[in-house]
Motif scaffolding. Sequence first.
Motif, PDB file in Angstrom:
ATOM      1  N   GLU A  87       0.829  -1.212   0.000  1.00  0.00           N
ATOM      2  CA  GLU A  87       0.000   0.000   0.000  1.00  0.00           C
ATOM      3  C   GLU A  87       0.865   1.264   0.000  1.00  0.00           C
ATOM      4  O   GLU A  87       0.365   2.365  -0.282  1.00  0.00           O
ATOM      5  CB  GLU A  87      -0.944   0.007   1.210  1.00  0.00           C
ATOM      6  N   LYS A  88       2.159   1.116   0.265  1.00  0.00           N
ATOM      7  CA  LYS A  88       3.071   2.260   0.238  1.00  0.00           C
ATOM      8  C   LYS A  88       3.609   2.527  -1.171  1.00  0.00           C
ATOM      9  O   LYS A  88       4.386   3.456  -1.371  1.00  0.00           O
ATOM     10  CB  LYS A  88       4.241   2.030   1.199  1.00  0.00           C
ATOM     11  N   LEU A  89       3.189   1.708  -2.145  1.00  0.00           N
ATOM     12  CA  LEU A  89       3.472   1.994  -3.544  1.00  0.00           C
ATOM     13  C   LEU A  89       2.333   2.856  -4.090  1.00  0.00           C
ATOM     14  O   LEU A  89       1.173   2.481  -4.009  1.00  0.00           O
ATOM     15  CB  LEU A  89       3.560   0.702  -4.356  1.00  0.00           C
ATOM     16  N   GLU A  90       2.688   3.985  -4.654  1.00  0.00           N
ATOM     17  CA  GLU A  90       1.668   4.941  -5.081  1.00  0.00           C
ATOM     18  C   GLU A  90       2.003   5.486  -6.465  1.00  0.00           C
ATOM     19  O   GLU A  90       3.139   5.916  -6.710  1.00  0.00           O
ATOM     20  CB  GLU A  90       1.600   6.090  -4.069  1.00  0.00           C
ATOM     21  N   GLU A  91       1.041   5.447  -7.368  1.00  0.00           N
ATOM     22  CA  GLU A  91       1.256   6.007  -8.701  1.00  0.00           C
ATOM     23  C   GLU A  91       1.079   7.516  -8.658  1.00  0.00           C
ATOM     24  O   GLU A  91       0.092   8.022  -8.109  1.00  0.00           O
ATOM     25  CB  GLU A  91       0.281   5.389  -9.704  1.00  0.00           C
ATOM     26  N   ARG A  92       2.037   8.237  -9.252  1.00  0.00           N
ATOM     27  CA  ARG A  92       2.000   9.693  -9.247  1.00  0.00           C
ATOM     28  C   ARG A  92       2.438  10.236 -10.595  1.00  0.00           C
ATOM     29  O   ARG A  92       3.072   9.545 -11.396  1.00  0.00           O
ATOM     30  CB  ARG A  92       2.937  10.263  -8.162  1.00  0.00           C
ATOM     31  N   LYS A  93       2.127  11.514 -10.811  1.00  0.00           N
ATOM     32  CA  LYS A  93       2.702  12.263 -11.913  1.00  0.00           C
ATOM     33  C   LYS A  93       3.848  13.089 -11.355  1.00  0.00           C
ATOM     34  O   LYS A  93       3.665  13.880 -10.429  1.00  0.00           O
ATOM     35  CB  LYS A  93       1.663  13.177 -12.556  1.00  0.00           C
ATOM     36  N   VAL A  94       5.044  12.903 -11.884  1.00  0.00           N
ATOM     37  CA  VAL A  94       6.229  13.591 -11.376  1.00  0.00           C
ATOM     38  C   VAL A  94       6.978  14.216 -12.549  1.00  0.00           C
ATOM     39  O   VAL A  94       6.769  13.826 -13.712  1.00  0.00           O
ATOM     40  CB  VAL A  94       7.154  12.618 -10.615  1.00  0.00           C
ATOM     41  N   PRO A  95       7.845  15.199 -12.286  1.00  0.00           N
ATOM     42  CA  PRO A  95       8.595  15.821 -13.384  1.00  0.00           C
ATOM     43  C   PRO A  95       9.500  14.815 -14.097  1.00  0.00           C
ATOM     44  O   PRO A  95      10.116  13.954 -13.457  1.00  0.00           O
ATOM     45  CB  PRO A  95       9.419  16.904 -12.675  1.00  0.00           C
ATOM     46  N   VAL A  96       9.571  14.923 -15.408  1.00  0.00           N
ATOM     47  CA  VAL A  96      10.544  14.133 -16.167  1.00  0.00           C
ATOM     48  C   VAL A  96      11.930  14.664 -15.840  1.00  0.00           C
ATOM     49  O   VAL A  96      12.160  15.880 -15.892  1.00  0.00           O
ATOM     50  CB  VAL A  96      10.267  14.241 -17.683  1.00  0.00           C
ATOM     51  N   PRO A  97      12.878  13.797 -15.485  1.00  0.00           N
ATOM     52  CA  PRO A  97      14.219  14.297 -15.147  1.00  0.00           C
ATOM     53  C   PRO A  97      14.913  14.898 -16.360  1.00  0.00           C
ATOM     54  O   PRO A  97      14.695  14.460 -17.505  1.00  0.00           O
ATOM     55  CB  PRO A  97      14.957  13.043 -14.659  1.00  0.00           C
ATOM     56  N   ILE A  98      15.717  15.904 -16.126  1.00  0.00           N
ATOM     57  CA  ILE A  98      16.488  16.548 -17.181  1.00  0.00           C
ATOM     58  C   ILE A  98      17.923  16.035 -17.109  1.00  0.00           C
ATOM     59  O   ILE A  98      18.555  16.122 -16.047  1.00  0.00           O
ATOM     60  CB  ILE A  98      16.463  18.072 -17.036  1.00  0.00           C
ATOM     61  N   PRO A  99      18.449  15.472 -18.194  1.00  0.00           N
ATOM     62  CA  PRO A  99      19.816  14.936 -18.126  1.00  0.00           C
ATOM     63  C   PRO A  99      20.840  16.036 -17.881  1.00  0.00           C
ATOM     64  O   PRO A  99      20.817  17.082 -18.536  1.00  0.00           O
ATOM     65  CB  PRO A  99      20.008  14.279 -19.495  1.00  0.00           C
TER      66      PRO A  99
END
Length: 363
Positions: free
Chosen positions: A26-38
């Motif tokens: 239950e501690k796994l959660e789907e989110r929208k997060v920033p795409v990392p910038i190389p």
Amino acid sequence: MGRNTLLQSIPSKMKAVVVTEYGGVEKLEERKVPVPIPKENEVLVKIYACAINNSDILMREGGYGTDTKSSEKAGWKREAISFPRIPGTDIAGEIVAVGENIDSSCLGERVVLFPFASSGPDGSEHMAEDITLMSSECDGGYAEYIAWPKELCRTMPLSSYVESSSFIVSCFTAWHMIEKSKVAPGEKILITGATGGVGSYAIQIASKVFGANVVALARDLSLKEKMIELGASEVLSYKSKTLSEDILEAAGGEIDVVLDVVGDPLFSTCLKVLRNGGRLAIAGAVAGAVTQLDIRTVYLKHLSILGCTLGTRKEFDQMLAAIREGKIQPLIDKTFPLGKAREAQEYFKDSGKFGKVILKNEG
């Protein structure tokens, strides 16, 4: 990232599955997060497949303990994890953007990622104090994109993203255990946890690459024929009440090398069946991390006990070459979409599976 550094349009946000704190699925959660910038010397990889490992589960559960308390919750380095953290170490994908100092000619390369970074010199990079492992010290592959040093990207060994992702940590760990144990052709090898990721790849590597004779130990014998197909000469159930005698009979004598990922329940048996001067390589403790040891057994039998985690870049490249040559076959049990990470981790813990469990990104 300028226009000339992009292979395709990169969104500003991506889907990721994060661990929010220590605990159950239950501690796994789907989110929208920033795409990392190389950053400088990095590339952006679009992730198409990420295999699940025991380390993902142990990270979420805090199952590594600390140096002072074995039951305390901590991550892979036996230190606290910084949450939220994206798990996953076994990534196959495509380079879609580059940072500074990276030639854009690599755009479109289909790659697997060496799973950690460190300042350690060649041959001991896995033992450096500043090792940064995906899923523990930095974000990993339960996501749509990851930024990673270009020098730690390797051409996919097979044409399939799913198949290529299946080798990275389990097969790499098995390879390192065998290399570090200095396994020689004709030696007698005992492999515990033989139906798991590390164990099943170890059977293939020990028998088909290093020419050893393998006795495999498993919970039950329902998968015996599959393990023999992989290269095991004999397959035994560790539930036997005469296990030590069974091992010695199956091997035709004492064992040269034991590759163990089980831990406490089989520890004394592993030591008992080793010949004088034998080697015990340990890379896991899935059934018990704390055990009792009669130290006299170690010195009276001149045993070597080898701790094994991950490996070197040279070993990783040797493993990939063996895969390309067809000496090691991918072992895949089931795939899940990224959004089903909870179900995938629960399935991963099912003792009936054989082969890797993979998270896929479509598109």
